[in-house]
Design a protein around this motif. Structure first.
Motif, PDB file in Angstrom:
ATOM      1  N   PRO A  56      55.825  99.251  63.000  1.00 13.61           N
ATOM      2  CA  PRO A  56      56.668  98.081  62.717  1.00 13.61           C
ATOM      3  C   PRO A  56      58.136  98.497  62.590  1.00 13.61           C
ATOM      4  O   PRO A  56      58.454  99.501  61.950  1.00 13.61           O
ATOM      5  CB  PRO A  56      56.113  97.559  61.386  1.00 13.61           C
ATOM      6  N   LYS A  57      59.016  97.714  63.196  1.00 12.76           N
ATOM      7  CA  LYS A  57      60.429  98.109  63.221  1.00 12.76           C
ATOM      8  C   LYS A  57      61.313  96.889  63.384  1.00 12.76           C
ATOM      9  O   LYS A  57      60.851  95.809  63.754  1.00 12.76           O
ATOM     10  CB  LYS A  57      60.686  99.111  64.347  1.00 12.76           C
ATOM     11  N   HIS A  58      62.598  97.099  63.141  1.00 16.75           N
ATOM     12  CA  HIS A  58      63.578  96.027  63.330  1.00 16.75           C
ATOM     13  C   HIS A  58      64.888  96.613  63.806  1.00 16.75           C
ATOM     14  O   HIS A  58      65.347  97.639  63.281  1.00 16.75           O
ATOM     15  CB  HIS A  58      63.813  95.262  62.019  1.00 16.75           C
ATOM     16  N   GLN A  59      65.485  95.999  64.810  1.00 12.63           N
ATOM     17  CA  GLN A  59      66.799  96.400  65.298  1.00 12.63           C
ATOM     18  C   GLN A  59      67.825  95.759  64.368  1.00 12.63           C
ATOM     19  O   GLN A  59      68.092  94.568  64.423  1.00 12.63           O
ATOM     20  CB  GLN A  59      67.012  95.922  66.737  1.00 12.63           C
ATOM     21  N   THR A  60      68.411  96.571  63.490  1.00 13.82           N
ATOM     22  CA  THR A  60      69.211  96.059  62.378  1.00 13.82           C
ATOM     23  C   THR A  60      70.695  96.297  62.595  1.00 13.82           C
ATOM     24  O   THR A  60      71.115  97.389  62.983  1.00 13.82           O
ATOM     25  CB  THR A  60      68.769  96.749  61.064  1.00 13.82           C
ATOM     26  N   ASP A  61      71.484  95.272  62.348  1.00 15.26           N
ATOM     27  CA  ASP A  61      72.935  95.377  62.397  1.00 15.26           C
ATOM     28  C   ASP A  61      73.374  96.473  61.420  1.00 15.26           C
ATOM     29  O   ASP A  61      72.981  96.458  60.250  1.00 15.26           O
ATOM     30  CB  ASP A  61      73.541  94.030  61.991  1.00 15.26           C
ATOM     31  N   VAL A  62      74.185  97.415  61.884  1.00 12.56           N
ATOM     32  CA  VAL A  62      74.562  98.527  61.006  1.00 12.56           C
ATOM     33  C   VAL A  62      75.380  98.050  59.806  1.00 12.56           C
ATOM     34  O   VAL A  62      75.399  98.687  58.758  1.00 12.56           O
ATOM     35  CB  VAL A  62      75.336  99.629  61.771  1.00 12.56           C
ATOM     36  N   ARG A  63      76.053  96.882  59.953  1.00 13.29           N
ATOM     37  CA  ARG A  63      76.818  96.369  58.821  1.00 13.29           C
ATOM     38  C   ARG A  63      75.899  95.936  57.683  1.00 13.29           C
ATOM     39  O   ARG A  63      76.278  95.978  56.516  1.00 13.29           O
ATOM     40  CB  ARG A  63      77.731  95.224  59.268  1.00 13.29           C
ATOM     41  N   THR A  64      74.687  95.521  58.026  1.00 10.58           N
ATOM     42  CA  THR A  64      73.704  95.214  56.994  1.00 10.58           C
ATOM     43  C   THR A  64      73.322  96.488  56.248  1.00 10.58           C
ATOM     44  O   THR A  64      73.246  96.515  55.013  1.00 10.58           O
ATOM     45  CB  THR A  64      72.445  94.584  57.621  1.00 10.58           C
ATOM     46  N   LEU A  65      73.092  97.557  56.992  1.00 10.52           N
ATOM     47  CA  LEU A  65      72.714  98.824  56.359  1.00 10.52           C
ATOM     48  C   LEU A  65      73.832  99.344  55.463  1.00 10.52           C
ATOM     49  O   LEU A  65      73.582  99.801  54.340  1.00 10.52           O
ATOM     50  CB  LEU A  65      72.375  99.863  57.426  1.00 10.52           C
ATOM     51  N   PHE A  66      75.061  99.256  55.932  1.00 14.86           N
ATOM     52  CA  PHE A  66      76.176  99.797  55.160  1.00 14.86           C
ATOM     53  C   PHE A  66      76.520  98.945  53.948  1.00 14.86           C
ATOM     54  O   PHE A  66      77.367  99.333  53.144  1.00 14.86           O
ATOM     55  CB  PHE A  66      77.402  99.999  56.053  1.00 14.86           C
ATOM     56  N   TYR A  67      75.865  97.806  53.824  1.00 13.23           N
ATOM     57  CA  TYR A  67      76.050  96.998  52.614  1.00 13.23           C
ATOM     58  C   TYR A  67      75.657  97.804  51.383  1.00 13.23           C
ATOM     59  O   TYR A  67      76.162  97.578  50.279  1.00 13.23           O
ATOM     60  CB  TYR A  67      75.207  95.732  52.717  1.00 13.23           C
TER      61      TYR A  67
ATOM     62  N   GLU B 118      81.357 104.226  56.458  1.00 16.34           N
ATOM     63  CA  GLU B 118      82.198 103.354  55.644  1.00 16.34           C
ATOM     64  C   GLU B 118      82.554 102.075  56.393  1.00 16.34           C
ATOM     65  O   GLU B 118      83.601 101.498  56.193  1.00 16.34           O
ATOM     66  CB  GLU B 118      83.487 104.090  55.242  1.00 16.34           C
ATOM     67  N   ARG B 119      81.693 101.623  57.267  1.00 18.41           N
ATOM     68  CA  ARG B 119      81.992 100.408  58.000  1.00 18.41           C
ATOM     69  C   ARG B 119      81.968  99.203  57.063  1.00 18.41           C
ATOM     70  O   ARG B 119      81.352  99.223  56.008  1.00 18.41           O
ATOM     71  CB  ARG B 119      80.967 100.181  59.108  1.00 18.41           C
ATOM     72  N   GLU B 120      82.628  98.130  57.529  1.00 22.62           N
ATOM     73  CA  GLU B 120      82.609  96.901  56.757  1.00 22.62           C
ATOM     74  C   GLU B 120      81.197  96.325  56.776  1.00 22.62           C
ATOM     75  O   GLU B 120      80.515  96.347  57.800  1.00 22.62           O
ATOM     76  CB  GLU B 120      83.579  95.879  57.357  1.00 22.62           C
ATOM     77  N   PRO B 121      80.726  95.779  55.637  1.00 22.13           N
ATOM     78  CA  PRO B 121      79.424  95.120  55.644  1.00 22.13           C
ATOM     79  C   PRO B 121      79.460  93.891  56.534  1.00 22.13           C
ATOM     80  O   PRO B 121      80.517  93.313  56.791  1.00 22.13           O
ATOM     81  CB  PRO B 121      79.213  94.734  54.175  1.00 22.13           C
ATOM     82  N   ARG B 122      78.310  93.460  57.011  1.00 19.68           N
ATOM     83  CA  ARG B 122      78.260  92.349  57.949  1.00 19.68           C
ATOM     84  C   ARG B 122      78.670  91.051  57.275  1.00 19.68           C
ATOM     85  O   ARG B 122      78.553  90.870  56.075  1.00 19.68           O
ATOM     86  CB  ARG B 122      76.853  92.202  58.537  1.00 19.68           C
ATOM     87  N   GLY B 123      79.142  90.113  58.060  1.00 19.87           N
ATOM     88  CA  GLY B 123      79.538  88.816  57.543  1.00 19.87           C
ATOM     89  C   GLY B 123      78.382  87.833  57.542  1.00 19.87           C
ATOM     90  O   GLY B 123      77.216  88.202  57.620  1.00 19.87           O
TER      91      GLY B 123
END
Length: 276
Positions: free
Chosen positions: A78-89, A5-10
């Motif tokens: 193929p992969k990407h190091q993704t900000d977890v706030r993007t995922l939690f969007y 339930e993290r805040e989505p990224r800004g």
């Protein structure tokens, strides 16, 4: 707040690499049944825009997309190091959410459908700021846009799956059994949960977005999917479930049963409206 339930990224700045990635996607989508509407300035938090999907020449729906630049896609998975706030969007959007990784040097692009189940499978810890997203190699987009369009159509249709009429009968039987057992608060909880599920299905089918902080009953009324009387029924059942679960006597639960099942039937029929 839990780790799911993290805040989505800004907001984040846009760089030349991601603009080039977007341009590559747009070029290869021409004539594929996919129509991108992707912002190059990246001003929307956690999303870059949409890809509109057509079927048989007619609009079918859209997916929300976030485009990321990746490197060395052909040198391994193929992969990407993704900000977890993007995922939690995903937790505040009900439309399908697709993460796209683009390697402009290799002329390659891959997609991953970000679902709540997928996020849970990543086992993200509270102290993690990012997580590696692996793109399935079979989800290569460049040179396979027709297949990509087919997969996106499947995702859109699954997301719009209708609330089945048989669940109304199943719910009614379950509620009656709970009433017979004297578990009035649980009976109200079942009714309320089913009304929420049916409402979400109606809104998805009519492509009405509902972030988690929206009141579902308000959206039904605003879009003409429920009148004031039904809105009051929805609110009363929600209030009973949230605020007074131990105060539900037989008369109250019988009222909730009668009007709640009637509201479920109404919502089922609203799925087939064509004038929304």
């Amino acid at each position: 707040m839990t780790n799911h339930e993290r805040e989505p990224r800004g907001h984040s700045p846009t760089d030349e690499a991601e603009r080039a990635s977007t341009s590559l996607l747009e070029y290869h989508m021409v004539g594929s049944g996919l129509k991108p509407e992707i912002e190059r300035n990246d001003k929307s938090p956690s999303e870059d825009g949409f890809i509109h999907v057509s079927e048989g020449g007619s609009p079918l729906g859209r997916v929300v997309v976030q485009v990321k630049t990746i490197h060395d896609a052909k040198q391994g998975s193929p992969k990407h190091q993704t900000d977890v706030r993007t995922l939690f969007y995903k937790y505040i959007r009900e439309e399908p959410f697709i993460l796209i990784g683009v390697d402009t040097d290799a002329n390659s692009a891959y997609w991953q459908h970000i679902t709540k189940e997928y996020i849970r499978s990543l086992d993200i810890r509270l102290d993690q700021e990012s997580k590696v997203v692996h793109f399935p190699e079979e989800n290569e987009m460049i040179g396979n846009m027709a297949r990509t369009a087919t997969e996106f159509r499947k995702i859109i249709k699954k997301n719009r799956a209708k609330y089945p009429v048989k669940r109304i009968g199943e719910t009614h039987r379950a509620v009656k059994s709970l009433i017979d057992l004297g578990q009035h608060d649980r009976a109200v909880g079942v009714i309320r949960s089913e009304i929420d599920d049916a409402t979400k299905n109606v809104l998805r089918i009519h492509e009405i977005d509902f972030p988690h902080f929206y009141k579902l009953r308000g959206l039904l009324k605003f879009h003409g999917l429920a009148d004031g009387r039904r809105g009051k029924v929805y609110r009363s059942i929600t209030d009973l479930d949230h605020d007074h679960p131990r105060d539900v006597n037989l008369d109250v639960v019988k009222w909730a049963e009668k009007h709640g099942i009637s509201l479920l039937s109404h919502l089922y029929n609203q799925q087939f409206r064509r004038d929304i």
